[in-house]
Design a protein around this motif. Structure first.
Motif, mmCIF file in Angstrom:
data_model
loop_
_atom_site.group_PDB
_atom_site.id
_atom_site.type_symbol
_atom_site.label_atom_id
_atom_site.label_comp_id
_atom_site.label_asym_id
_atom_site.label_seq_id
_atom_site.Cartn_x
_atom_site.Cartn_y
_atom_site.Cartn_z
ATOM 1 N N ALA A 1 0.821 -1.218 0.000
ATOM 2 C CA ALA A 1 0.000 0.000 0.000
ATOM 3 C C ALA A 1 0.852 1.263 0.000
ATOM 4 O O ALA A 1 0.540 2.242 -0.693
ATOM 5 N N ALA A 2 1.949 1.262 0.776
ATOM 6 C CA ALA A 2 2.797 2.450 0.848
ATOM 7 C C ALA A 2 3.463 2.725 -0.504
ATOM 8 O O ALA A 2 3.548 3.878 -0.954
ATOM 9 N N GLN A 3 3.932 1.668 -1.154
ATOM 10 C CA GLN A 3 4.567 1.839 -2.463
ATOM 11 C C GLN A 3 3.549 2.262 -3.519
ATOM 12 O O GLN A 3 3.846 3.077 -4.392
ATOM 13 N N THR A 4 2.339 1.717 -3.414
ATOM 14 C CA THR A 4 1.280 2.113 -4.342
ATOM 15 C C THR A 4 0.940 3.588 -4.171
ATOM 16 O O THR A 4 0.759 4.322 -5.148
ATOM 17 N N ALA A 5 0.855 4.033 -2.921
ATOM 18 C CA ALA A 5 0.563 5.439 -2.654
ATOM 19 C C ALA A 5 1.648 6.338 -3.248
ATOM 20 O O ALA A 5 1.348 7.425 -3.782
ATOM 21 N N LEU A 6 2.899 5.896 -3.183
ATOM 22 C CA LEU A 6 3.992 6.677 -3.772
ATOM 23 C C LEU A 6 3.834 6.767 -5.288
ATOM 24 O O LEU A 6 4.036 7.834 -5.882
ATOM 25 N N LEU A 7 3.461 5.647 -5.919
ATOM 26 C CA LEU A 7 3.257 5.668 -7.369
ATOM 27 C C LEU A 7 2.125 6.620 -7.754
ATOM 28 O O LEU A 7 2.227 7.367 -8.729
ATOM 29 N N VAL A 8 1.025 6.587 -6.989
ATOM 30 C CA VAL A 8 -0.105 7.477 -7.276
ATOM 31 C C VAL A 8 0.304 8.928 -7.087
ATOM 32 O O VAL A 8 0.007 9.791 -7.928
ATOM 33 N N ALA A 9 0.987 9.220 -5.984
ATOM 34 C CA ALA A 9 1.435 10.591 -5.728
ATOM 35 C C ALA A 9 2.373 11.071 -6.830
ATOM 36 O O ALA A 9 2.278 12.219 -7.298
ATOM 37 N N SER A 10 3.276 10.198 -7.260
ATOM 38 C CA SER A 10 4.214 10.571 -8.325
ATOM 39 C C SER A 10 3.476 10.864 -9.617
ATOM 40 O O SER A 10 3.786 11.836 -10.324
ATOM 41 N N ALA A 11 2.479 10.034 -9.942
ATOM 42 C CA ALA A 11 1.722 10.222 -11.176
ATOM 43 C C ALA A 11 0.953 11.545 -11.154
ATOM 44 O O ALA A 11 0.916 12.277 -12.161
ATOM 45 N N LEU A 12 0.334 11.867 -10.029
ATOM 46 C CA LEU A 12 -0.406 13.129 -9.919
ATOM 47 C C LEU A 12 0.542 14.323 -9.963
ATOM 48 O O LEU A 12 0.262 15.340 -10.622
ATOM 49 N N PHE A 13 1.646 14.219 -9.259
ATOM 50 C CA PHE A 13 2.653 15.281 -9.227
ATOM 51 C C PHE A 13 3.156 15.584 -10.636
ATOM 52 O O PHE A 13 3.207 16.745 -11.075
ATOM 53 N N VAL A 14 3.501 14.527 -11.370
ATOM 54 C CA VAL A 14 4.020 14.687 -12.734
ATOM 55 C C VAL A 14 2.946 15.226 -13.669
ATOM 56 O O VAL A 14 3.189 16.157 -14.439
ATOM 57 N N SER A 15 1.749 14.663 -13.599
ATOM 58 C CA SER A 15 0.672 15.108 -14.484
ATOM 59 C C SER A 15 0.339 16.579 -14.258
ATOM 60 O O SER A 15 0.111 17.329 -15.222
ATOM 61 N N GLY A 16 0.309 17.002 -13.006
ATOM 62 C CA GLY A 16 0.011 18.399 -12.699
ATOM 63 C C GLY A 16 1.035 19.354 -13.273
ATOM 64 O O GLY A 16 0.686 20.340 -13.942
ATOM 65 N N ILE A 17 2.307 19.059 -13.041
ATOM 66 C CA ILE A 17 3.373 19.936 -13.540
ATOM 67 C C ILE A 17 3.390 19.957 -15.071
ATOM 68 O O ILE A 17 3.499 21.013 -15.702
ATOM 69 N N CYS A 18 3.275 18.771 -15.673
ATOM 70 C CA CYS A 18 3.368 18.690 -17.139
ATOM 71 C C CYS A 18 2.169 19.343 -17.823
ATOM 72 O O CYS A 18 2.316 19.964 -18.885
ATOM 73 N N THR A 19 0.979 19.222 -17.230
ATOM 74 C CA THR A 19 -0.194 19.890 -17.784
ATOM 75 C C THR A 19 -0.025 21.401 -17.727
ATOM 76 O O THR A 19 -0.345 22.121 -18.683
ATOM 77 N N PHE A 20 0.488 21.894 -16.619
ATOM 78 C CA PHE A 20 0.710 23.334 -16.482
ATOM 79 C C PHE A 20 1.707 23.828 -17.526
ATOM 80 O O PHE A 20 1.485 24.862 -18.184
ATOM 81 N N ILE A 21 2.796 23.088 -17.716
ATOM 82 C CA ILE A 21 3.823 23.504 -18.669
ATOM 83 C C ILE A 21 3.272 23.510 -20.098
ATOM 84 O O ILE A 21 3.483 24.455 -20.859
ATOM 85 N N GLN A 22 2.533 22.459 -20.460
ATOM 86 C CA GLN A 22 2.009 22.376 -21.823
ATOM 87 C C GLN A 22 0.989 23.474 -22.102
ATOM 88 O O GLN A 22 0.934 24.012 -23.216
ATOM 89 N N SER A 23 0.182 23.846 -21.116
ATOM 90 C CA SER A 23 -0.881 24.821 -21.321
ATOM 91 C C SER A 23 -0.418 26.255 -21.120
ATOM 92 O O SER A 23 -0.769 27.148 -21.898
ATOM 93 N N PHE A 24 0.359 26.502 -20.080
ATOM 94 C CA PHE A 24 0.769 27.863 -19.736
ATOM 95 C C PHE A 24 2.075 28.250 -20.417
ATOM 96 O O PHE A 24 2.280 29.403 -20.801
ATOM 97 N N GLY A 25 2.943 27.255 -20.584
ATOM 98 C CA GLY A 25 4.253 27.525 -21.154
ATOM 99 C C GLY A 25 5.284 27.816 -20.079
ATOM 100 O O GLY A 25 4.982 28.427 -19.052
ATOM 101 N N LEU A 26 6.491 27.370 -20.302
ATOM 102 C CA LEU A 26 7.582 27.623 -19.369
ATOM 103 C C LEU A 26 8.867 27.755 -20.175
ATOM 104 O O LEU A 26 9.477 26.755 -20.564
ATOM 105 N N GLY A 27 9.250 28.993 -20.436
ATOM 106 C CA GLY A 27 10.443 29.209 -21.243
ATOM 107 C C GLY A 27 10.241 28.657 -22.647
ATOM 108 O O GLY A 27 9.215 28.892 -23.297
#
Length: 505
Positions: free
Chosen positions: A62-88
């Motif tokens: 369960a702990a490792q699964t939670a880490l995978l879920v957190a990582s996926a959300l963390f990455v998706s959030g940052i990457c969505t922001f970059i693709q839509s808003f732009g960063l450099g």
């Protein structure tokens, strides 16, 4: 930031309301948060399958699964922001979400037991870098080597494998003592039926979020049945950043080759999604600059994903449908959704909730979505020109991919890279590409990524009016147009008029 939404134009003493927000318009603060939340909830469910299926497939706790879920959300959030808003220099600045690609799940379940999770992440990173280089050097050849019928075959095989994984979860998941218990199947069936009813009879956002709502209802039922242990949730912290390279990193050559082949399929898919997104949001063709930035951003964000224990990114097309319903095409709303999903990923306790969802609930919630992937693959194949050559390529590629995926032990005496390259999605793509290049009658004329306008008003060609993609969501853009500045849409107006004002069909 670009121009704010224009005020309504007055006529005959009353304000004349026009509908929606354009791609570069910024909704008011309150509406921006509400529209962003809508997109965030859709992103949430598109993000969950990859970490949860991989975790169940390789037996993480369960702990490792939670880490995978957190990582996926963390990455998706940052990457969505970059693709839509732009960063450099990166980010296409179009309203496109980025989520974990389903196509990397099945190969991962084969690679992780052999090379470890670190080897899988290393292979994903190498694949992302190689694909970025391939796109820069050979972008004009991608649609020649990967014509639509090959993409359809990949989708069909992908859906077949994911349906098997979903049914395995419905029965309780691999390694469960009472596997196939009628209680598990009944719980999965109830979750599935709720999802089906909402998908068929729901409107707007409710219809789009049917799998997420069905999973939530099924989870509540499982809690009432005493099937959920909340200990991992209680032990999880409220705030924390996912640990990068939690399982280390290595670069096994065989795994890198397999993942690179799979990743090329993602490039071809995102080219079509870019066309669909810009056509819906701005009623025009995507510019070469937007197309190139979209693909290069995908490559960069996929490397970032690998560093944070997540599968490579791909565009999530379900959000295009949401924009078509609400008539809010603002990239700032999508960027706000990215921020919301990022915050979700920074809350380990929130991610831990998904790690304790019973397998039957998750399996029942995703079963129809995975079936849709298979159907979309069939549809793309049927819409392609059917010739003897095409049918031969499809017959051989599907036989190899599905056949060896059903009986992987048939290749047990061969090296690992051979068995992985010929099973499932990699096998289908590999055989189809080789035959497409070698068989007589091939068309090897280079095609630029810049689309030629098919008419004076910039309509897309028929081949781009309905886009199928590796997320399994069909995006029909033939009846949608970008809004003119104007009519304020309520943040909860999920049933906004679907027919554009000019009656374009």
């Amino acid at each position: 930031m670009e121009d704010k939404a224009k005020a309504p134009v007055e006529k005959a003493g009353k304000p004349k309301k026009e509908r929606g927000y354009g791609m570069n318009q910024v909704p008011r603060a309150g509406e921006l948060g509400a529209f962003g939340l809508q997109h965030a909830l859709i992103i949430l469910f598109q993000t969950l399958p990859a970490p949860l299926l991989i975790s169940a497939g390789v037996g993480l706790d369960a702990a490792q699964t939670a880490l995978l879920v957190a990582s996926a959300l963390f990455v998706s959030g940052i990457c969505t922001f970059i693709q839509s808003f732009g960063l450099g220099p990166i980010g296409a600045k179009i309203p496109m979400v980025m989520v974990g690609s389903f196509v990397f799940i099945a190969p991962g379940l084969l690679i992780i037991p052999q090379a470890g999770f670190g080897g899988y992440m290393g292979a994903c990173i190498v694949a992302a870098i190689v694909c970025g280089i391939i796109f820069v050097l050979f972008s004009g050849w991608l649609r020649v080597i990967f014509p639509p019928f090959i993409s359809g075959a990949v989708l069909l095989v992908l859906g077949t494998g994911l349906i098997g994984n979903a049914l395995n979860n419905c029965a309780g998941g691999a390694g469960v003592e009472n596997y196939g218990d009628p209680v598990f199947l009944a719980l999965a069936g109830v979750t599935f039926l709720i999802t089906l009813v909402l998908a068929v009879f729901g409107k707007g956002f409710v219809q789009g979020a049917a799998p997420l709502i069905g999973m939530c209802v099924g989870f509540v039922i499982s809690v009432c049945m005493g099937m959920v242990d909340f200990t991992p949730v209680e032990e999880a912290a409220w705030i924390g950043i996912p640990t990068p390279l939690n399982w280390g990193i290595s670069f096994p050559i065989d795994a890198c080759l397999v993942m690179t082949l799979v990743a090329v399929c993602g490039i071809v898919e995102i080219l079509g999604t870019t066309s669909a997104t810009v056509d819906v949001a701005a009623n025009r063709l995507a510019t070469p600059e937007e197309t190139k930035k979209t693909v290069l951003t995908q490559a960069v964000t996929s490397v970032f994903a690998g560093l944070f224990n997540a599968v490579p990114t791909i565009s999530g097309s379900a959000n295009i449908g949401l924009m078509g319903i609400t008539k809010v095409f603002s990239r700032y709303a999508v960027a706000t959704a990215g921020v919301i999903v990022l915050v979700m990923g920074l809350c380990p306790k929130f991610s831990a909730v998904f790690s304790v969802i019973p397998n039957p609930v998750f399996g029942g919630a995703v079963l129809m979505m995975f079936g849709t992937i298979l159907v979309n693959g069939m549809k793309i194949i049927m819409q392609s020109e059917q010739t003897g050559r095409t049918q031969t390529i499809l017959a051989v590629a599907l036989a190899v991919g599905i056949g060896f995926n059903s009986f992987p032990d048939a290749l047990a005496q061969f090296p690992f890279w051979v068995s992985t390259m010929l099973c499932g999605v990699p096998g289908t793509a590999f055989v189809a590409v080789i035959l497409n290049v070698l068989l007589p009658g091939r068309n090897l004329k280079k095609q630029p990524i810049e689309e030629k306008e098919s008419s004076a008003n910039g309509d897309l060609s028929e081949s781009h009016k309905a886009e199928g993609n590796l997320m399994g969501v069909e995006v029909d853009v033939s009846g949608l147009e970008a809004p003119k500045p104007g009519e304020e849409v309520s943040p909860i107006d999920f049933e906004a008029e679907k027919v554009p004002a000019n009656g374009r069909k």
